[in-house]
Enzyme design. Structure first.
Site, PDB file in Angstrom:
ATOM      1  N   SER A 109       0.838  -1.205   0.000  1.00 26.24           N
ATOM      2  CA  SER A 109       0.000   0.000   0.000  1.00 26.24           C
ATOM      3  C   SER A 109       0.867   1.247   0.000  1.00 26.24           C
ATOM      4  O   SER A 109       2.097   1.172   0.025  1.00 26.24           O
ATOM      5  CB  SER A 109      -0.958   0.008   1.198  1.00 26.24           C
ATOM      6  N   SER A 111       1.151   4.031   2.112  1.00 26.37           N
ATOM      7  CA  SER A 111       1.292   4.903   3.277  1.00 26.37           C
ATOM      8  C   SER A 111       2.715   5.419   3.487  1.00 26.37           C
ATOM      9  O   SER A 111       2.924   6.352   4.245  1.00 26.37           O
ATOM     10  CB  SER A 111       0.821   4.183   4.548  1.00 26.37           C
ATOM     11  N   LYS A 166       6.727   1.816   9.134  1.00 29.38           N
ATOM     12  CA  LYS A 166       6.536   3.264   9.294  1.00 29.38           C
ATOM     13  C   LYS A 166       7.893   3.890   9.599  1.00 29.38           C
ATOM     14  O   LYS A 166       8.900   3.196   9.767  1.00 29.38           O
ATOM     15  CB  LYS A 166       5.570   3.575  10.444  1.00 29.38           C
ATOM     16  N   SER A 270      -2.172   7.343   5.945  1.00 33.68           N
ATOM     17  CA  SER A 270      -1.428   6.397   6.765  1.00 33.68           C
ATOM     18  C   SER A 270      -2.128   6.191   8.102  1.00 33.68           C
ATOM     19  O   SER A 270      -2.377   7.144   8.845  1.00 33.68           O
ATOM     20  CB  SER A 270       0.005   6.911   7.008  1.00 33.68           C
TER      21      SER A 270
END
Length: 305
Positions: A109, A111, A166, A270
């Site tokens: 994805s 993010s 992240k 996100s």
């Protein structure tokens, strides 16, 4: 953002395969092979005695070819043992490499755009933040702590079966404020430099793009001006939620000991620590450091910043 390991819970599958093939390999080396050797020796002794009697009776015997074939047949490993013995060292090597050195992941994805794109195949350094036992992810040797700006893979706190990736925004003790889409760390405003707008290929829209200097670590981020700074309805209950204060314009959180505050570089696309809380040290998988392939964009190969 959710990361999917190439084959589901691959670590556990690989561990089971390694144990099974390893047990078979050791059993064959230290027991079954000796049993086959003993059986072959007995058969060859009988064969030699029978041929010796025929020779004594004046019958010429040419037995070397037959003798070798009999020995080879009796010493041959059964197929299931042969395959296990062949696979065991390969499986053990792969298990060691991905458990203690480097593990591959695929980005599904957006993010972490623009740092990481959908389809990026990345490598994660498993030993940067300490040596951990495979499968159970228990740290046994401390090496380094995550630093602000690191791109880190970790077990999603609300579902340990999922791996997320992240950027580390806050380390233990940090006071993180995110207001009007700007970060402040321990009272110091993070510096931003505007770049050309970024084209979102997935949604065919342009987003504002900036270089964010996070206490000395520069990286690119995206902002969608049409999106709110924070979707308060998306905030979940999480451990140490009392360390955070939420408001329409943003939030302030103090990172508890042994935890980290994580955010995606695609700030308005996100789901991260803003919504589900802090990442405990026990959840850490490793540091993402290299994009080794993207089948849709071969120019993606390189280090991660």
């Amino acid at each position: 953002m959710n990361l999917q390991v190439i084959l589901g819970n691959f670590a556990l599958i690989l561990f089971i395969l390694m144990v099974v093939t390893g047990v078979i390999w050791f059993l064959d080396v230290f027991y079954l092979a000796k049993q086959r050797r003993a059986a072959a020796d007995r058969a060859l002794a009988d064969y030699d005695a029978r041929n010796a009697k025929l020779t004594a009776d004046g019958i010429k015997v040419d037995n070397q070819g037959n003798r070798a074939a009999i020995e080879a047949g009796l010493l041959r490993q059964p197929t299931w043992i042969e395959y296990s013995g062949s696979f065991f060292p390969v499986i053990a090597l792969v298990f060691f490499l991905r458990s203690f050195l480097y593990e591959p992941f695929k980005i599904p994805s957006s993010s972490m755009v623009p740092t990481l794109l959908v389809g990026d195949l990345i490598l994660v350094n498993k030993f940067t933040y300490g040596i951990r036992l495979p499968v159970i992810n228990q740290k046994i040797i401390q090496i380094n702590d995550p630093q602000r700006g690191d791109v880190m893979v970790f077990k999603y706190p609300q579902d340990m079966s999922q791996d997320y990736i992240k950027r580390v925004i806050g380390v233990p003790g940090d006071k993180i404020t995110y207001e009007n889409k700007r970060l402040t760390v321990n009272g110091v405003e993070v510096k931003y430099t505007a770049l050309d707008d970024y084209l979102d290929d997935e949604h065919l829209v342009y987003n504002k793009q900036y270089t964010e200097n996070l206490t000395g670590v520069s990286h690119r981020i995206l902002n969608n001006e049409a999106a709110p700074t924070l979707n308060l309805e998306g905030v979940k209950q999480f451990p140490y939620s009392e360390n955070c204060t939420y408001r329409y314009e943003g939030f302030t959180c103090v990172v508890p000991a042994g935890n980290y505050f994580m955010m995606g570089d695609n700030r308005d696309n996100s789901a991260d620590s803003r919504y589900w809380g802090f990442v405990p040290d026990k959840n850490i998988v490793g540091k993402a450091f290299f994009v080794w392939l993207n089948l849709g964009n071969w120019r993606r190969i390189g280090t991660i910043h």
